[in-house]
Design a protein around this motif. Structure first.
Motif, PDB file in Angstrom:
ATOM      1  N   ASP A 280     -36.339  -3.579  15.831  1.00  0.00           N
ATOM      2  CA  ASP A 280     -35.705  -4.850  16.162  1.00  0.00           C
ATOM      3  C   ASP A 280     -36.743  -5.752  16.827  1.00  0.00           C
ATOM      4  OD1 ASP A 280     -33.525  -6.581  16.188  1.00  0.00           O
ATOM      5  OD2 ASP A 280     -32.718  -5.808  18.073  1.00  0.00           O
ATOM      6  N   ASP A 281     -36.441  -7.036  16.881  1.00  0.00           N
ATOM      7  CA  ASP A 281     -37.350  -8.024  17.478  1.00  0.00           C
ATOM      8  C   ASP A 281     -38.735  -7.970  16.823  1.00  0.00           C
ATOM      9  OD1 ASP A 281     -35.372  -8.804  19.349  1.00  0.00           O
ATOM     10  OD2 ASP A 281     -35.956  -7.161  20.681  1.00  0.00           O
ATOM     11  N   LEU A 282     -38.737  -7.876  15.500  1.00  0.00           N
ATOM     12  CA  LEU A 282     -39.998  -7.808  14.749  1.00  0.00           C
ATOM     13  C   LEU A 282     -40.644  -9.180  14.634  1.00  0.00           C
ATOM     14  CD1 LEU A 282     -38.331  -5.541  12.213  1.00  0.00           C
ATOM     15  CD2 LEU A 282     -40.635  -5.009  12.970  1.00  0.00           C
ATOM     16  N   ASP A 283     -41.952  -9.195  14.595  1.00  0.00           N
ATOM     17  CA  ASP A 283     -42.707 -10.408  14.316  1.00  0.00           C
ATOM     18  C   ASP A 283     -42.299 -10.908  12.924  1.00  0.00           C
ATOM     19  OD1 ASP A 283     -45.256 -12.134  14.858  1.00  0.00           O
ATOM     20  OD2 ASP A 283     -45.549 -11.314  12.843  1.00  0.00           O
ATOM     21  N   PRO A 284     -41.994 -12.197  12.764  1.00  0.00           N
ATOM     22  CA  PRO A 284     -41.557 -12.703  11.452  1.00  0.00           C
ATOM     23  C   PRO A 284     -42.559 -12.450  10.329  1.00  0.00           C
ATOM     24  CG  PRO A 284     -41.320 -14.407  13.135  1.00  0.00           C
ATOM     25  CD  PRO A 284     -42.011 -13.246  13.778  1.00  0.00           C
ATOM     26  N   ASP A 285     -43.836 -12.337  10.659  1.00  0.00           N
ATOM     27  CA  ASP A 285     -44.863 -12.083   9.653  1.00  0.00           C
ATOM     28  C   ASP A 285     -45.193 -10.596   9.492  1.00  0.00           C
ATOM     29  OD1 ASP A 285     -45.154 -14.822   9.099  1.00  0.00           O
ATOM     30  OD2 ASP A 285     -46.536 -15.060  10.790  1.00  0.00           O
ATOM     31  N   TYR A 286     -44.525  -9.745  10.275  1.00  0.00           N
ATOM     32  CA  TYR A 286     -44.780  -8.301  10.233  1.00  0.00           C
ATOM     33  C   TYR A 286     -46.258  -7.982  10.430  1.00  0.00           C
ATOM     34  CZ  TYR A 286     -40.007  -7.778   8.532  1.00  0.00           C
ATOM     35  OH  TYR A 286     -38.644  -7.813   8.420  1.00  0.00           O
ATOM     36  N   ALA A 287     -46.903  -8.694  11.338  1.00  0.00           N
ATOM     37  CA  ALA A 287     -48.336  -8.503  11.570  1.00  0.00           C
ATOM     38  C   ALA A 287     -48.620  -7.112  12.129  1.00  0.00           C
ATOM     39  CB  ALA A 287     -48.853  -9.570  12.525  1.00  0.00           C
ATOM     40  N   GLU A 288     -49.601  -6.456  11.529  1.00  0.00           N
ATOM     41  CA  GLU A 288     -50.045  -5.144  12.009  1.00  0.00           C
ATOM     42  C   GLU A 288     -50.426  -5.264  13.479  1.00  0.00           C
ATOM     43  OE1 GLU A 288     -51.505  -1.043  11.378  1.00  0.00           O
ATOM     44  OE2 GLU A 288     -50.700  -2.326   9.816  1.00  0.00           O
ATOM     45  N   GLY A 289     -49.933  -4.352  14.309  1.00  0.00           N
ATOM     46  CA  GLY A 289     -50.258  -4.357  15.734  1.00  0.00           C
ATOM     47  C   GLY A 289     -49.326  -5.213  16.579  1.00  0.00           C
ATOM     48  N   SER A 290     -48.453  -6.014  15.947  1.00  0.00           N
ATOM     49  CA  SER A 290     -47.500  -6.806  16.739  1.00  0.00           C
ATOM     50  C   SER A 290     -46.481  -5.868  17.368  1.00  0.00           C
ATOM     51  CB  SER A 290     -46.807  -7.858  15.855  1.00  0.00           C
ATOM     52  OG  SER A 290     -46.076  -7.239  14.823  1.00  0.00           O
ATOM     53  N   GLU A 291     -45.803  -6.351  18.408  1.00  0.00           N
ATOM     54  CA  GLU A 291     -44.830  -5.510  19.108  1.00  0.00           C
ATOM     55  C   GLU A 291     -43.440  -5.651  18.501  1.00  0.00           C
ATOM     56  OE1 GLU A 291     -44.809  -6.078  23.342  1.00  0.00           O
ATOM     57  OE2 GLU A 291     -46.436  -4.637  23.569  1.00  0.00           O
ATOM     58  N   LEU A 292     -42.675  -4.582  18.620  1.00  0.00           N
ATOM     59  CA  LEU A 292     -41.285  -4.561  18.212  1.00  0.00           C
ATOM     60  C   LEU A 292     -40.526  -3.647  19.163  1.00  0.00           C
ATOM     61  CD1 LEU A 292     -40.438  -1.684  16.342  1.00  0.00           C
ATOM     62  CD2 LEU A 292     -42.467  -2.595  15.245  1.00  0.00           C
ATOM     63  N   THR A 293     -39.216  -3.765  19.134  1.00  0.00           N
ATOM     64  CA  THR A 293     -38.376  -2.833  19.884  1.00  0.00           C
ATOM     65  C   THR A 293     -37.984  -1.720  18.927  1.00  0.00           C
ATOM     66  OG1 THR A 293     -37.526  -4.564  21.330  1.00  0.00           O
ATOM     67  CG2 THR A 293     -36.228  -2.537  21.169  1.00  0.00           C
ATOM     68  N   PHE A 294     -38.315  -0.485  19.296  1.00  0.00           N
ATOM     69  CA  PHE A 294     -37.936   0.679  18.510  1.00  0.00           C
ATOM     70  C   PHE A 294     -36.853   1.420  19.267  1.00  0.00           C
ATOM     71  CE2 PHE A 294     -38.016   5.182  17.637  1.00  0.00           C
ATOM     72  CZ  PHE A 294     -37.873   5.181  16.251  1.00  0.00           C
ATOM     73  N   LEU A 295     -35.767   1.755  18.563  1.00  0.00           N
ATOM     74  CA  LEU A 295     -34.683   2.520  19.176  1.00  0.00           C
ATOM     75  C   LEU A 295     -34.465   3.786  18.367  1.00  0.00           C
ATOM     76  CD1 LEU A 295     -31.565   1.535  20.937  1.00  0.00           C
ATOM     77  CD2 LEU A 295     -31.164   2.784  18.826  1.00  0.00           C
ATOM     78  N   HIS A 296     -34.492   4.908  19.040  1.00  0.00           N
ATOM     79  CA  HIS A 296     -34.134   6.204  18.446  1.00  0.00           C
ATOM     80  C   HIS A 296     -32.704   6.457  18.875  1.00  0.00           C
ATOM     81  CE1 HIS A 296     -34.542  10.326  17.044  1.00  0.00           C
ATOM     82  NE2 HIS A 296     -34.066  10.741  18.193  1.00  0.00           N
ATOM     83  N   GLY A 297     -31.780   6.429  17.917  1.00  0.00           N
ATOM     84  CA  GLY A 297     -30.389   6.553  18.320  1.00  0.00           C
ATOM     85  C   GLY A 297     -29.451   6.727  17.150  1.00  0.00           C
ATOM     86  N   VAL A 298     -28.226   6.229  17.333  1.00  0.00           N
ATOM     87  CA  VAL A 298     -27.163   6.372  16.346  1.00  0.00           C
ATOM     88  C   VAL A 298     -26.345   5.094  16.281  1.00  0.00           C
ATOM     89  CG1 VAL A 298     -26.975   8.886  16.598  1.00  0.00           C
ATOM     90  CG2 VAL A 298     -25.597   7.392  18.062  1.00  0.00           C
ATOM     91  N   ALA A 299     -25.521   4.997  15.239  1.00  0.00           N
ATOM     92  CA  ALA A 299     -24.599   3.874  15.091  1.00  0.00           C
ATOM     93  C   ALA A 299     -23.215   4.299  15.576  1.00  0.00           C
ATOM     94  CB  ALA A 299     -24.533   3.438  13.630  1.00  0.00           C
ATOM     95  N   VAL A 300     -22.586   3.413  16.351  1.00  0.00           N
ATOM     96  CA  VAL A 300     -21.217   3.666  16.817  1.00  0.00           C
ATOM     97  C   VAL A 300     -20.374   2.424  16.559  1.00  0.00           C
ATOM     98  CG1 VAL A 300     -21.942   5.330  18.589  1.00  0.00           C
ATOM     99  CG2 VAL A 300     -21.629   2.933  19.213  1.00  0.00           C
ATOM    100  N   SER A 301     -19.087   2.645  16.369  1.00  0.00           N
ATOM    101  CA  SER A 301     -18.181   1.515  16.190  1.00  0.00           C
ATOM    102  C   SER A 301     -18.017   0.801  17.523  1.00  0.00           C
ATOM    103  CB  SER A 301     -16.830   1.993  15.660  1.00  0.00           C
ATOM    104  OG  SER A 301     -16.281   2.963  16.529  1.00  0.00           O
ATOM    105  N   THR A 302     -17.707  -0.504  17.444  1.00  0.00           N
ATOM    106  CA  THR A 302     -17.466  -1.247  18.679  1.00  0.00           C
ATOM    107  C   THR A 302     -16.258  -0.611  19.353  1.00  0.00           C
ATOM    108  OG1 THR A 302     -16.115  -2.849  17.496  1.00  0.00           O
ATOM    109  CG2 THR A 302     -18.436  -3.410  17.799  1.00  0.00           C
ATOM    110  N   GLY A 303     -16.257  -0.594  20.646  1.00  0.00           N
ATOM    111  CA  GLY A 303     -15.175   0.042  21.382  1.00  0.00           C
ATOM    112  C   GLY A 303     -15.443   1.496  21.722  1.00  0.00           C
ATOM    113  N   THR A 304     -16.458   2.089  21.101  1.00  0.00           N
ATOM    114  CA  THR A 304     -16.820   3.465  21.434  1.00  0.00           C
ATOM    115  C   THR A 304     -17.458   3.477  22.814  1.00  0.00           C
ATOM    116  OG1 THR A 304     -17.220   4.037  19.113  1.00  0.00           O
ATOM    117  CG2 THR A 304     -18.261   5.446  20.776  1.00  0.00           C
TER     118      THR A 304
END
Length: 164
Positions: A62-86
Protein backbone atom coordinates in the motif's frame (compact mmCIF):
# COMPACT_ATOMS: atom_id res chain seq x y z
CA UNK A 1 -2.51 -15.51 -17.92
CA UNK A 2 -5.61 -16.62 -15.98
CA UNK A 3 -7.58 -13.50 -14.96
CA UNK A 4 -10.97 -12.59 -13.56
CA UNK A 5 -12.69 -9.39 -12.43
CA UNK A 6 -14.20 -9.50 -8.93
CA UNK A 7 -16.66 -7.07 -7.34
CA UNK A 8 -15.86 -7.04 -3.62
CA UNK A 9 -17.67 -5.28 -0.78
CA UNK A 10 -15.68 -3.17 1.64
CA UNK A 11 -13.35 -5.10 3.93
CA UNK A 12 -10.31 -4.63 6.15
CA UNK A 13 -6.76 -5.87 5.90
CA UNK A 14 -5.32 -6.54 9.34
CA UNK A 15 -1.88 -7.67 10.42
CA UNK A 16 1.61 -6.33 10.97
CA UNK A 17 2.73 -3.39 8.82
CA UNK A 18 6.16 -1.90 8.12
CA UNK A 19 7.62 0.67 5.74
CA UNK A 20 9.95 -1.11 3.30
CA UNK A 21 11.75 -0.41 0.04
CA UNK A 22 10.39 -1.68 -3.28
CA UNK A 23 12.45 -4.40 -4.96
CA UNK A 24 11.44 -5.39 -8.51
CA UNK A 25 13.32 -8.68 -8.91
CA UNK A 26 13.79 -11.56 -6.53
CA UNK A 27 12.98 -11.81 -2.85
CA UNK A 28 12.62 -8.47 -1.08
CA UNK A 29 15.00 -8.73 1.92
CA UNK A 30 13.13 -6.01 3.82
CA UNK A 31 9.84 -7.90 3.57
CA UNK A 32 11.53 -11.21 4.33
CA UNK A 33 13.00 -9.77 7.57
CA UNK A 34 9.61 -8.33 8.56
CA UNK A 35 7.80 -11.66 8.11
CA UNK A 36 10.47 -13.88 9.67
CA UNK A 37 10.58 -11.64 12.76
CA UNK A 38 7.03 -12.76 13.59
CA UNK A 39 6.63 -15.84 15.78
CA UNK A 40 4.95 -18.91 14.24
CA UNK A 41 2.09 -18.49 16.72
CA UNK A 42 1.43 -15.03 15.29
CA UNK A 43 1.08 -16.39 11.75
CA UNK A 44 -1.44 -18.95 13.08
CA UNK A 45 -3.35 -16.27 15.02
CA UNK A 46 -3.61 -14.10 11.91
CA UNK A 47 -4.71 -17.00 9.72
CA UNK A 48 -7.48 -17.88 12.20
CA UNK A 49 -8.72 -14.26 12.12
CA UNK A 50 -9.20 -14.07 8.32
CA UNK A 51 -12.82 -14.49 7.24
CA UNK A 52 -13.24 -13.10 3.70
CA UNK A 53 -11.57 -13.08 0.31
CA UNK A 54 -8.78 -12.89 -0.48
CA UNK A 55 -8.22 -15.92 1.76
CA UNK A 56 -5.16 -16.99 3.72
CA UNK A 57 -2.09 -15.08 4.79
CA UNK A 58 -1.64 -12.06 2.54
CA UNK A 59 1.23 -9.91 1.35
CA UNK A 60 -0.20 -6.39 1.01
CA UNK A 61 1.54 -3.43 -0.64
CA UNK A 62 0.00 0.00 0.00
CA UNK A 63 1.04 3.64 -0.40
CA UNK A 64 3.13 2.73 -3.45
CA UNK A 65 5.01 5.31 -5.48
CA UNK A 66 2.85 6.03 -8.58
CA UNK A 67 5.83 5.24 -10.82
CA UNK A 68 6.76 2.06 -8.91
CA UNK A 69 10.35 3.32 -8.71
CA UNK A 70 12.86 0.73 -7.55
CA UNK A 71 13.92 1.57 -3.98
CA UNK A 72 10.88 3.77 -3.25
CA UNK A 73 9.07 3.17 0.03
CA UNK A 74 5.76 1.42 0.49
CA UNK A 75 3.70 0.10 3.37
CA UNK A 76 3.88 -3.68 3.53
CA UNK A 77 1.34 -5.56 5.63
CA UNK A 78 1.57 -9.26 6.46
CA UNK A 79 -1.94 -10.19 7.44
CA UNK A 80 -5.41 -11.32 6.45
CA UNK A 81 -8.69 -9.97 5.08
CA UNK A 82 -11.65 -9.58 7.43
CA UNK A 83 -15.18 -8.36 6.88
CA UNK A 84 -16.08 -4.97 8.29
CA UNK A 85 -17.47 -5.37 11.77
CA UNK A 86 -15.07 -8.18 12.63
CA UNK A 87 -13.45 -7.42 16.00
CA UNK A 88 -9.74 -6.72 15.47
CA UNK A 89 -7.19 -7.12 18.28
CA UNK A 90 -5.69 -3.76 19.29
CA UNK A 91 -2.10 -4.83 18.52
CA UNK A 92 -2.76 -5.20 14.78
CA UNK A 93 -2.46 -2.61 12.01
CA UNK A 94 -5.54 -1.99 9.85
CA UNK A 95 -6.02 -0.91 6.24
CA UNK A 96 -9.66 -0.12 5.45
CA UNK A 97 -10.52 -1.07 1.86
CA UNK A 98 -13.63 0.42 0.21
CA UNK A 99 -15.91 -1.63 -2.01
CA UNK A 100 -14.65 -1.94 -5.56
CA UNK A 101 -13.51 -4.07 -8.43
CA UNK A 102 -10.37 -6.14 -8.55
CA UNK A 103 -8.39 -7.79 -11.30
CA UNK A 104 -7.34 -11.18 -9.92
CA UNK A 105 -4.43 -12.85 -11.72
CA UNK A 106 -3.70 -16.51 -10.90
CA UNK A 107 -0.04 -17.51 -11.16
CA UNK A 108 1.65 -20.87 -10.76
CA UNK A 109 5.41 -21.22 -10.84
CA UNK A 110 8.62 -20.40 -8.99
CA UNK A 111 8.02 -17.75 -6.32
CA UNK A 112 8.49 -14.77 -6.49
CA UNK A 113 9.68 -14.77 -10.13
CA UNK A 114 6.36 -15.93 -11.63
CA UNK A 115 4.41 -13.38 -9.62
CA UNK A 116 6.77 -10.55 -10.64
CA UNK A 117 6.52 -11.61 -14.29
CA UNK A 118 2.69 -11.66 -14.06
CA UNK A 119 2.67 -8.09 -12.76
CA UNK A 120 4.92 -6.98 -15.61
CA UNK A 121 2.75 -8.80 -18.17
CA UNK A 122 -0.39 -7.19 -16.74
CA UNK A 123 1.16 -3.74 -17.08
CA UNK A 124 2.44 -4.24 -20.63
CA UNK A 125 0.03 -6.74 -22.23
CA UNK A 126 -3.23 -6.91 -20.22
CA UNK A 127 -4.11 -3.32 -19.27
CA UNK A 128 -3.41 -1.82 -22.73
CA UNK A 129 -5.90 -4.25 -24.36
CA UNK A 130 -8.67 -4.29 -21.75
CA UNK A 131 -11.14 -1.59 -20.66
CA UNK A 132 -9.68 -1.29 -17.13
CA UNK A 133 -7.13 0.88 -15.34
CA UNK A 134 -5.60 0.79 -11.89
CA UNK A 135 -7.40 2.71 -9.16
CA UNK A 136 -6.07 3.74 -5.74
CA UNK A 137 -5.87 0.93 -3.25
CA UNK A 138 -3.62 -1.78 -1.91
CA UNK A 139 -2.16 -4.54 -4.07
CA UNK A 140 -2.67 -7.94 -2.47
CA UNK A 141 -0.98 -11.30 -2.97
CA UNK A 142 -2.70 -14.41 -1.63
CA UNK A 143 -0.27 -17.33 -1.67
CA UNK A 144 -2.09 -20.66 -1.81
CA UNK A 145 1.00 -22.68 -1.06
CA UNK A 146 3.29 -25.06 -2.82
CA UNK A 147 2.02 -27.50 -5.42
CA UNK A 148 3.11 -31.11 -5.80
CA UNK A 149 5.99 -29.78 -7.91
CA UNK A 150 8.79 -28.71 -5.55
CA UNK A 151 9.53 -24.99 -5.84
CA UNK A 152 6.20 -24.20 -7.55
CA UNK A 153 3.69 -21.93 -5.81
CA UNK A 154 0.15 -20.89 -6.77
CA UNK A 155 -0.76 -17.27 -5.95
CA UNK A 156 -3.50 -14.76 -6.71
CA UNK A 157 -2.47 -11.17 -7.38
CA UNK A 158 -5.35 -8.77 -6.54
CA UNK A 159 -5.06 -5.38 -8.24
CA UNK A 160 -7.65 -2.61 -7.64
CA UNK A 161 -9.23 -1.58 -10.96
CA UNK A 162 -11.94 0.61 -12.44
CA UNK A 163 -13.33 1.00 -15.96
CA UNK A 164 -11.12 3.15 -18.17
Amino acid sequence: METRIVDHPEFRLVGHAARVRLVHHGINPHIERHITALAMEEHLRLKALGNTEPRGLLAVSDDLDPDYAEGSELTFLHGVAVSTGTPVPGDLDIIDVPAGRWLVIRTTGPHPQTLQEAWATAATAWFPFNPWRMRPGPEIVAVHGPTSDVGTVTSDLWLPVEPS
